[in-house]
Scaffold this motif. Structure first.
Motif, short mmCIF file in Angstrom:
data_model
loop_
_atom_site.label_atom_id
_atom_site.label_comp_id
_atom_site.label_asym_id
_atom_site.label_seq_id
_atom_site.Cartn_x
_atom_site.Cartn_y
_atom_site.Cartn_z
N LEU A 72 0.65 -1.19 0.05
CA LEU A 72 -0.13 0.13 -0.07
C LEU A 72 0.88 1.27 -0.11
CD1 LEU A 72 -3.18 -0.80 2.33
CD2 LEU A 72 -2.92 -0.53 -0.07
N SER A 73 2.02 1.07 0.53
CA SER A 73 2.97 2.36 0.51
C SER A 73 3.28 2.62 -0.82
CB SER A 73 4.21 2.16 1.34
OG SER A 73 5.09 1.12 0.48
N TRP A 74 3.05 2.11 -1.89
CA TRP A 74 3.47 2.31 -3.06
C TRP A 74 2.07 3.21 -3.92
CZ3 TRP A 74 5.23 -3.17 -5.43
CH2 TRP A 74 6.21 -3.47 -4.92
N PHE A 75 0.97 3.29 -3.29
CA PHE A 75 0.04 3.85 -3.61
C PHE A 75 -0.66 4.70 -2.35
CE2 PHE A 75 -0.30 -0.59 -5.36
CZ PHE A 75 -0.09 -0.28 -6.69
N PRO A 76 0.07 5.70 -2.49
CA PRO A 76 -0.39 6.74 -1.40
C PRO A 76 -1.99 7.27 -1.06
CG PRO A 76 1.37 7.68 -2.85
CD PRO A 76 0.88 6.46 -3.62
N GLU A 77 -2.43 7.24 -2.12
CA GLU A 77 -4.12 7.38 -1.91
C GLU A 77 -4.79 6.04 -1.05
OE1 GLU A 77 -3.50 5.12 -5.78
OE2 GLU A 77 -2.73 6.95 -5.15
N ALA A 78 -4.24 5.23 -1.07
CA ALA A 78 -4.77 3.94 -0.35
C ALA A 78 -4.42 3.97 1.02
CB ALA A 78 -4.12 2.64 -0.97
N ASN A 79 -3.46 4.77 1.39
CA ASN A 79 -3.07 4.87 2.92
C ASN A 79 -3.81 5.77 3.50
OD1 ASN A 79 -0.73 3.01 2.97
ND2 ASN A 79 0.65 4.71 2.23
N GLY A 80 -4.58 6.76 2.91
CA GLY A 80 -5.39 7.67 3.64
C GLY A 80 -6.57 6.98 4.18
N GLY A 81 -7.12 5.99 3.64
CA GLY A 81 -8.48 5.36 4.07
C GLY A 81 -8.36 4.71 5.45
N LYS A 82 -9.67 4.22 5.91
CA LYS A 82 -9.81 3.62 7.00
C LYS A 82 -8.83 2.39 7.32
CE LYS A 82 -12.02 3.77 11.15
NZ LYS A 82 -11.56 4.71 12.14
#
Length: 85
Positions: A26-36
């Motif tokens: 997920l660290s490769w996809f910054p937009e995915a880290n912001g979710g719950k």
């Protein structure tokens, strides 16, 4: 009884390894880290990563290195614990 504790410890190590692997992906996809899900994942894995980050910061290891060495050290430590059990 000890076999149950050993099996539980191995299952916990495997779960933690999986969570760390998912967090790394997920660290490769910054937009995915912001979710719950990212928040929960960070909550579960950060206590395991933090001691290695602190150690590496104090020793000056991995500065300006493109890979998170604390992640690698954590995975290696978990694998070593698994092998010792």
């Amino acid at each position: 009884m000890t076999e149950i504790v050993r099996a539980a410890a191995l299952a916990l190590i495997e779960l933690l390894s999986l969570l760390l692997f998912v967090r790394a992906l997920l660290s490769w996809f910054p937009e995915a880290n912001g979710g719950k899900f990212g928040e929960i994942l960070e909550f579960l894995t950060e206590p395991i990563l933090a001691p290695f980050r602190l150690l590496f910061d104090r020793l000056g290891i991995g500065l300006n290195f493109p890979i998170d060495l604390s992640f690698l050290a954590t995975i290696l430590t978990l694998q070593l614990l698994s092998a010792l059990l």
